[in-house]
Design a protein around this motif. Structure first.
Motif, PDB file in Angstrom:
ATOM      1  N   ALA A   1       0.845  -1.189   0.000  1.00  0.00           N
ATOM      2  CA  ALA A   1       0.000   0.000   0.000  1.00  0.00           C
ATOM      3  C   ALA A   1       0.882   1.241   0.000  1.00  0.00           C
ATOM      4  N   PRO A   2       0.361   2.367  -0.451  1.00  0.00           N
ATOM      5  CA  PRO A   2       1.163   3.590  -0.482  1.00  0.00           C
ATOM      6  C   PRO A   2       1.730   3.916   0.893  1.00  0.00           C
ATOM      7  N   GLY A   3       3.027   4.183   0.938  1.00  0.00           N
ATOM      8  CA  GLY A   3       3.675   4.557   2.176  1.00  0.00           C
ATOM      9  C   GLY A   3       3.911   3.431   3.145  1.00  0.00           C
ATOM     10  N   LYS A   4       3.617   2.209   2.726  1.00  0.00           N
ATOM     11  CA  LYS A   4       3.797   1.059   3.621  1.00  0.00           C
ATOM     12  C   LYS A   4       4.752   0.047   3.001  1.00  0.00           C
ATOM     13  N   GLU A   5       5.256  -0.826   3.858  1.00  0.00           N
ATOM     14  CA  GLU A   5       6.141  -1.874   3.368  1.00  0.00           C
ATOM     15  C   GLU A   5       5.322  -2.974   2.696  1.00  0.00           C
ATOM     16  N   ARG A   6       6.011  -3.710   1.837  1.00  0.00           N
ATOM     17  CA  ARG A   6       5.366  -4.845   1.192  1.00  0.00           C
ATOM     18  C   ARG A   6       5.036  -5.894   2.250  1.00  0.00           C
ATOM     19  N   GLU A   7       3.828  -6.444   2.193  1.00  0.00           N
ATOM     20  CA  GLU A   7       3.433  -7.444   3.174  1.00  0.00           C
ATOM     21  C   GLU A   7       2.929  -8.696   2.488  1.00  0.00           C
TER      22      GLU A   7
ATOM     23  N   VAL B   1      -0.415 -26.774   0.474  1.00  0.00           N
ATOM     24  CA  VAL B   1      -0.577 -26.129   1.780  1.00  0.00           C
ATOM     25  C   VAL B   1      -0.690 -24.624   1.589  1.00  0.00           C
ATOM     26  N   THR B   2      -1.696 -24.039   2.206  1.00  0.00           N
ATOM     27  CA  THR B   2      -1.910 -22.607   2.083  1.00  0.00           C
ATOM     28  C   THR B   2      -1.686 -21.917   3.424  1.00  0.00           C
ATOM     29  N   SER B   3      -1.337 -20.661   3.354  1.00  0.00           N
ATOM     30  CA  SER B   3      -1.249 -19.846   4.559  1.00  0.00           C
ATOM     31  C   SER B   3      -1.620 -18.422   4.202  1.00  0.00           C
ATOM     32  N   TYR B   4      -2.134 -17.708   5.190  1.00  0.00           N
ATOM     33  CA  TYR B   4      -2.618 -16.352   4.973  1.00  0.00           C
ATOM     34  C   TYR B   4      -2.191 -15.463   6.126  1.00  0.00           C
ATOM     35  N   THR B   5      -1.969 -14.201   5.808  1.00  0.00           N
ATOM     36  CA  THR B   5      -1.800 -13.218   6.853  1.00  0.00           C
ATOM     37  C   THR B   5      -3.141 -13.080   7.564  1.00  0.00           C
ATOM     38  N   ASP B   6      -3.097 -12.846   8.874  1.00  0.00           N
ATOM     39  CA  ASP B   6      -4.309 -12.885   9.689  1.00  0.00           C
ATOM     40  C   ASP B   6      -5.443 -12.025   9.150  1.00  0.00           C
ATOM     41  N   SER B   7      -5.125 -10.830   8.691  1.00  0.00           N
ATOM     42  CA  SER B   7      -6.176  -9.911   8.251  1.00  0.00           C
ATOM     43  C   SER B   7      -6.881 -10.381   6.981  1.00  0.00           C
TER      44      SER B   7
ATOM     45  N   GLY C   1      -9.908 -16.007   5.902  1.00  0.00           N
ATOM     46  CA  GLY C   1     -11.359 -16.055   5.817  1.00  0.00           C
ATOM     47  C   GLY C   1     -11.958 -15.201   4.734  1.00  0.00           C
ATOM     48  N   ARG C   2     -11.183 -14.280   4.200  1.00  0.00           N
ATOM     49  CA  ARG C   2     -11.679 -13.420   3.118  1.00  0.00           C
ATOM     50  C   ARG C   2     -11.005 -13.731   1.791  1.00  0.00           C
ATOM     51  N   PHE C   3      -9.745 -14.109   1.827  1.00  0.00           N
ATOM     52  CA  PHE C   3      -8.969 -14.366   0.619  1.00  0.00           C
ATOM     53  C   PHE C   3      -8.718 -15.861   0.491  1.00  0.00           C
ATOM     54  N   ILE C   4      -8.680 -16.327  -0.755  1.00  0.00           N
ATOM     55  CA  ILE C   4      -8.404 -17.730  -1.020  1.00  0.00           C
ATOM     56  C   ILE C   4      -7.387 -17.821  -2.148  1.00  0.00           C
ATOM     57  N   ILE C   5      -6.302 -18.534  -1.884  1.00  0.00           N
ATOM     58  CA  ILE C   5      -5.292 -18.752  -2.916  1.00  0.00           C
ATOM     59  C   ILE C   5      -5.473 -20.165  -3.452  1.00  0.00           C
ATOM     60  N   SER C   6      -5.332 -20.316  -4.757  1.00  0.00           N
ATOM     61  CA  SER C   6      -5.550 -21.627  -5.352  1.00  0.00           C
ATOM     62  C   SER C   6      -4.733 -21.758  -6.628  1.00  0.00           C
ATOM     63  N   ARG C   7      -4.520 -23.014  -7.027  1.00  0.00           N
ATOM     64  CA  ARG C   7      -3.859 -23.285  -8.295  1.00  0.00           C
ATOM     65  C   ARG C   7      -4.876 -23.208  -9.416  1.00  0.00           C
ATOM     66  N   GLY C   8      -4.398 -22.813 -10.576  1.00  0.00           N
ATOM     67  CA  GLY C   8      -5.237 -22.820 -11.743  1.00  0.00           C
ATOM     68  C   GLY C   8      -5.137 -24.147 -12.477  1.00  0.00           C
ATOM     69  N   ASP C   9      -6.066 -24.404 -13.367  1.00  0.00           N
ATOM     70  CA  ASP C   9      -6.014 -25.611 -14.177  1.00  0.00           C
ATOM     71  C   ASP C   9      -4.843 -25.569 -15.148  1.00  0.00           C
ATOM     72  N   ALA C  10      -4.548 -24.400 -15.659  1.00  0.00           N
ATOM     73  CA  ALA C  10      -3.394 -24.262 -16.548  1.00  0.00           C
ATOM     74  C   ALA C  10      -2.129 -24.390 -15.721  1.00  0.00           C
ATOM     75  N   LYS C  11      -1.122 -24.975 -16.308  1.00  0.00           N
ATOM     76  CA  LYS C  11       0.121 -25.197 -15.593  1.00  0.00           C
ATOM     77  C   LYS C  11       0.746 -23.886 -15.168  1.00  0.00           C
ATOM     78  N   ASN C  12       1.269 -23.869 -13.955  1.00  0.00           N
ATOM     79  CA  ASN C  12       2.017 -22.720 -13.450  1.00  0.00           C
ATOM     80  C   ASN C  12       1.185 -21.445 -13.403  1.00  0.00           C
ATOM     81  N   THR C  13      -0.079 -21.616 -13.031  1.00  0.00           N
ATOM     82  CA  THR C  13      -0.940 -20.460 -12.775  1.00  0.00           C
ATOM     83  C   THR C  13      -1.544 -20.592 -11.392  1.00  0.00           C
ATOM     84  N   TRP C  14      -1.820 -19.465 -10.791  1.00  0.00           N
ATOM     85  CA  TRP C  14      -2.484 -19.463  -9.501  1.00  0.00           C
ATOM     86  C   TRP C  14      -3.309 -18.196  -9.362  1.00  0.00           C
TER      87      TRP C  14
END
Length: 126
Positions: free
Chosen positions: A39-45, A55-61, A64-77
């Motif tokens: 975000a502007p003026g903030k460090e990359r998080e 295995v997935t992991s998320y920053t606390d904030s 429950g709101r964000f979901i990371i997943s693999r795509g059907d196409a190779k090397n996509t997420w």
């Protein structure tokens, strides 16, 4: 190796967006992939990570709101972002590390570098 992120945009608070990342090149395996944001003026998080084993992991904030997943196409997420808040406004970057690639001579190379895509802007209006 190149990473291409897409899917950012302007959305109202409470809305959703899905970001995509596609890695190109002679990539046979990616051990760890995910998303950061800045975000502007903030460090990359860190936002979310996904291992080759699923295995997935998320920053606390984002839990429950964000979901990371693999795509059907190779090397996509993807990063599915729901219930977006104005504080989620940032440039989102995808990354990949722990790549196994094949060089032009056919030799497998285990690469310890971090690869980054160009960011995609997400703006959440209140």
């Amino acid at each position: 190796v190149q990473l291409q992120a897409s899917g950012g945009g302007l959305v109202q608070a409470g809305g959703s967006l899905r970001l995509s990342c596609a890695a190109s090149g002679s990539i046979l395996r990616i051990d760890d992939m995910g998303w950061y944001r800045q975000a502007p003026g903030k460090e990359r998080e860190l936002v979310a990570t996904l291992t080759n084993g699923g295995v997935t992991s998320y920053t606390d904030s984002m839990q429950g709101r964000f979901i990371i997943s693999r795509g059907d196409a190779k090397n996509t997420w993807y990063l599915q972002m729901n219930i977006l808040k104005p504080e989620d406004t940032a440039v989102y970057y995808c990354y990949a590390r722990g790549l196994t690639t094949m060089d032009p001579t056919g030799v497998l190379v285990v690469d310890g570098m971090d690869y980054w895509g160009k960011g995609t802007q997400v703006t959440v209006s209140s």
